[in-house]
Design an enzyme around this catalytic site. Structure first.
Site, PDB file in Angstrom:
ATOM      1  N   ASP A   1       0.724  -1.186  -0.150  1.00 23.72           N
ATOM      2  CA  ASP A   1      -0.062  -0.133  -0.092  1.00 23.72           C
ATOM      3  C   ASP A   1       0.943   1.330   0.068  1.00 23.72           C
ATOM      4  O   ASP A   1       2.091   1.247   0.211  1.00 23.72           O
ATOM      5  CB  ASP A   1      -0.686  -0.121   1.246  1.00 23.72           C
ATOM      6  CG  ASP A   1      -2.007  -1.063   1.234  1.00 23.72           C
ATOM      7  OD1 ASP A   1      -2.641  -1.384   0.032  1.00 23.72           O
ATOM      8  OD2 ASP A   1      -2.309  -1.546   2.367  1.00 23.72           O
TER       9      ASP A   1
ATOM     10  N   TYR B   1       6.833  -9.751   6.752  1.00 26.69           N
ATOM     11  CA  TYR B   1       6.688  -8.467   7.144  1.00 26.69           C
ATOM     12  C   TYR B   1       7.536  -8.527   8.282  1.00 26.69           C
ATOM     13  O   TYR B   1       7.229  -9.151   9.464  1.00 26.69           O
ATOM     14  CB  TYR B   1       5.477  -8.001   6.969  1.00 26.69           C
ATOM     15  CG  TYR B   1       4.654  -7.809   5.586  1.00 26.69           C
ATOM     16  CD1 TYR B   1       4.684  -6.738   4.917  1.00 26.69           C
ATOM     17  CD2 TYR B   1       4.083  -9.106   5.206  1.00 26.69           C
ATOM     18  CE1 TYR B   1       4.011  -6.445   3.622  1.00 26.69           C
ATOM     19  CE2 TYR B   1       3.532  -8.924   3.760  1.00 26.69           C
ATOM     20  CZ  TYR B   1       3.330  -7.726   3.238  1.00 26.69           C
ATOM     21  OH  TYR B   1       2.850  -7.535   1.982  1.00 26.69           O
TER      22      TYR B   1
END
Length: 270
Positions: A60, A118
Site C-alpha cells: 500500500d 513482514y
C-alpha cells in the site's frame, strides 16, 4: 541500452528494495507515482521494449519493501549486470534491484510464492525521530515488547482474521495461516516480525495497532485472542500507520533456487 533481441522469450526474476514513502503504493495507477511504474519504465529502457512486471505482493501507499520479488518476460538478451546495475542507473534513488535470476516458465512471482514475511518497525521513544521518520512508526508511550509477544502467539496457525481485515478487502476468504509472529526490542526499536502464507488487506497493520494497546497496558494480554474469536473489525484498535511496515521476504519452493539476501531493513540487524 545496447544488447540483442532474440526470438526466444526469457523469464527473469528480480529482488527489489524500495522506500515507499513517496509512492502511492506498488501498483501502477493513473496520475500518481507508483513503484511498479518506475520499475517498468527503467526495465523497458534496458530491454528496449515494453516490460510488464508481476510482483509477489502489492504493498500500500507508504509501505516499504526490502524483499519484494517480481518477474517479467522479455526477448532482450542481457547480461545480469544490465538487469541490476543498468536498471538501477535508470531508477530513482529510492528504488533498487538487489538481485537477478533467470527462472523457468512455470515460475510466477505471486502464484509460486509459499509465504510472505513482514516486519513492522516501531520507534518507541518519548520524542519523535527526524532521520528515518518515514521509515519507522513513532510511538511515545512505553511499550512492553514481551507482553506484546505473548499476546500475539494466539494468532499462530490457520485462523479467520476478520477482526484484523480491512473493510474494503477483496479477498474471497478471511482465513490465513500464520507461521510465526515475534515481537522483540532492539534499543528504542520494537519489531513485529510476522510470516504467513498470505495476508488479508491491512492485516499486519491492524494486528500491530491492537498489539500497541496491549504493549502500552491499555488492554490485557488476552485481548488479542478475544478479538480473533470475535471476528469483528470494529472491536479492534485503529490501523497502525504505513511508515513502519516492510515486506522483507517472500518464500518460494527450493527448486527455483532464488537468492536470499539479508532481510533488513538495513538499519536493523538481520
Amino acid at each position: 541500452m545496447s544488447g540483442q533481441q532474440s526470438s526466444a522469450v526469457y523469464k527473469i526474476a528480480l529482488g527489489i528494495e524500495y522506500d515507499g514513502s513517496k509512492y502511492y503504493g506498488w501498483q501502477r495507477q493513473n496520475e500518481v507515482r507508483s513503484v511498479q511504474e518506475k520499475l517498468e519504465k527503467a526495465l523497458s529502457q534496458v530491454a528496449n521494449e515494453p516490460i510488464n512486471v508481476f510482483c509477489a505482493g502489492r504493498t500500500d501507499a507508504g509501505v516499504h519493501g526490502t524483499g519484494q520479488v517480481v518477474h517479467f518476460e522479455t526477448t532482450a538478451l542481457r547480461k545480469d549486470a544490465a538487469w541490476t546495475l543498468g536498471v538501477n542507473a535508470n531508477l530513482p534513488g529510492d528504488i533498487a534491484v538487489r538481485w537477478v535470476k533467470t527462472v523457468p516458465d512455470d515460475f510466477h512471482a505471486r502464484f509460486s510464492a509459499t509465504a510472505r514475511r513482514y516486519r513492522y518497525i516501531i520507534y518507541n521513544h518519548r520524542l519523535r525521530p527526524a532521520v528515518l521518520a518515514k521509515g519507522v512508526t513513532h510511538y511515545y508511550e512505553p511499550l512492553d515488547a514481551e507482553r506484546m509477544h505473548r499476546a500475539a502467539q494466539c494468532l499462530l496457525g490457520e485462523n479467520d482474521f476478520t477482526s484484523f481485515r480491512a473493510v474494503q478487502c477483496q479477498s474471497r476468504t478471511p482465513w490465513r495461516n500464520v507461521m510465526h509472529i515475534n515481537v522483540t526490542r532492539h534499543g528504542p526499536y520494537v519489531v513485529v516480525d510476522i510470516k504467513a502464507n498470505a495476508f488479508v488487506h491491512h492485516m499486519v497493520r491492524n494486528i500491530v495497532g491492537s498489539l500497541l494497546e496491549v504493549g502500552a497496558h491499555n488492554q490485557p494480554e488476552s485481548w488479542i485472542a478475544e478479538l480473533l474469536a470475535a471476528r469483528d473489525r470494529t472491536l479492534a484498535a485503529a490501523t497502525a500507520k504505513a511508515e513502519g511496515l516492510y515486506l522483507v521476504a517472500v518464500d518460494y519452493p527450493d527448486r527455483f533456487d532464488l537468492p536470499k539476501p539479508p532481510m533488513g531493513p538495513l538499519f536493523l540487524a538481520d
